[in-house]
Design a protein around this motif. Sequence first.
Motif, PDB file in Angstrom:
ATOM      1  N   ARG A   1      49.274  51.093  27.683  1.00  0.00           N
ATOM      2  CA  ARG A   1      50.306  50.378  28.445  1.00  0.00           C
ATOM      3  C   ARG A   1      50.399  50.919  29.870  1.00  0.00           C
ATOM      4  O   ARG A   1      50.506  50.162  30.839  1.00  0.00           O
ATOM      5  CB  ARG A   1      51.667  50.499  27.751  1.00  0.00           C
TER       6      ARG A   1
ATOM      7  N   ASP B   1      47.264  49.932  31.947  1.00  0.00           N
ATOM      8  CA  ASP B   1      47.320  48.533  32.365  1.00  0.00           C
ATOM      9  C   ASP B   1      48.335  48.335  33.491  1.00  0.00           C
ATOM     10  O   ASP B   1      48.100  47.549  34.422  1.00  0.00           O
ATOM     11  CB  ASP B   1      47.670  47.647  31.176  1.00  0.00           C
ATOM     12  N   ALA B   2      49.461  49.055  33.418  1.00  0.00           N
ATOM     13  CA  ALA B   2      50.470  48.955  34.480  1.00  0.00           C
ATOM     14  C   ALA B   2      49.913  49.499  35.794  1.00  0.00           C
ATOM     15  O   ALA B   2      50.178  48.949  36.873  1.00  0.00           O
ATOM     16  CB  ALA B   2      51.737  49.707  34.084  1.00  0.00           C
ATOM     17  N   CYS B   3      49.135  50.569  35.716  1.00  0.00           N
ATOM     18  CA  CYS B   3      48.526  51.138  36.920  1.00  0.00           C
ATOM     19  C   CYS B   3      47.515  50.167  37.526  1.00  0.00           C
ATOM     20  O   CYS B   3      47.468  49.976  38.748  1.00  0.00           O
ATOM     21  CB  CYS B   3      47.847  52.463  36.593  1.00  0.00           C
ATOM     22  N   ALA B   4      46.702  49.547  36.679  1.00  0.00           N
ATOM     23  CA  ALA B   4      45.730  48.571  37.174  1.00  0.00           C
ATOM     24  C   ALA B   4      46.430  47.389  37.834  1.00  0.00           C
ATOM     25  O   ALA B   4      46.007  46.909  38.892  1.00  0.00           O
ATOM     26  CB  ALA B   4      44.844  48.095  36.024  1.00  0.00           C
ATOM     27  N   ALA B   5      47.532  46.931  37.232  1.00  0.00           N
ATOM     28  CA  ALA B   5      48.272  45.811  37.802  1.00  0.00           C
ATOM     29  C   ALA B   5      48.887  46.163  39.147  1.00  0.00           C
ATOM     30  O   ALA B   5      49.084  45.297  40.003  1.00  0.00           O
ATOM     31  CB  ALA B   5      49.373  45.376  36.831  1.00  0.00           C
ATOM     32  N   ALA B   6      49.158  47.456  39.355  1.00  0.00           N
ATOM     33  CA  ALA B   6      49.737  47.916  40.621  1.00  0.00           C
ATOM     34  C   ALA B   6      48.673  48.188  41.680  1.00  0.00           C
ATOM     35  O   ALA B   6      49.006  48.602  42.794  1.00  0.00           O
ATOM     36  CB  ALA B   6      50.573  49.179  40.387  1.00  0.00           C
TER      37      ALA B   6
END
Length: 287
Positions: free
Chosen positions: A180, A183-188
């Motif tokens: 999780r 994925d949040a880091c990639a989205a940022a």
Amino acid sequence: MSTPHVSFEFFPPRNLDQSFRLWETAKALAPLGPDFVSVTYGAGGTTRQLTHEAVSALTTHCGLNVAAHLTCVDATRDETMKIVADYAAVGVHEIVALRGDAPQGHDKFTAHPDGFASSVELIEAIAARGDFTIRVGAYPEPHPESPDTAADVAWLKRKVDAGATSAMTQFFFAPDTYFRFRDACAAAGIDAPIIPGILPIQGWAGTRRFAERCGTSVPQWADDAFARAGKEGEAALAHELCVDLCEKLIAGGVDRLHFYTLNKPELTAAVCGALGIVAQPELVKVA
């Protein structure tokens, strides 16, 4: 299953017995071909000189690629950058740049009047030299001083933008916790590697207390499993759970693992062996 790259964290010795333990740990794990090993500071930077001595010894005598921890605690900018220059002089070119925890007796971090106010400022200063690989910490569950994971992701983005090239996470018990966060880091827009931090459980009671201090959530299934295992079955269960966690991370696309060894190499080495990481004795250099 692909074989991951690994790295290991050590802590600096405070006495002669611990010096021998660090040396034996380094010799035991060096044949596994780590990408790097890191050496911590104590709380509040209390082992600054010991860290420097350990880093120098591991670099010079073991031939390991050492990433030295460096914090902003209780030092001026000039003093901190002198440490960076001293590391460069002994052949160290990797730093784990951290803000650092509050010194003993203090409730929160307070910057030195002439020091770096944050890890971002420290990273920017080291990056300006142009001769260091800079690694940082990351928190898949909220840092004790953070309101939520979104804030931790935003802060990590600032550290990467300042010059950090990879991050090692705080340890966790469930692979989905890492996924999780990744994925949040990639989205940022964070494209630097986020390396999962793995803590082999050397003793459940101590690990549980450590998790509570770090803000790492402790799943009920882990409490139940270690209660059933008892003291006699604790070591076997710890090995099984650590291998299972690593295998699930690798199946989810992870190709690097960072082990918090606590200067106890046996369990870490056994887990690496179960993951297919073969010892190469020729990698051990003792000068």
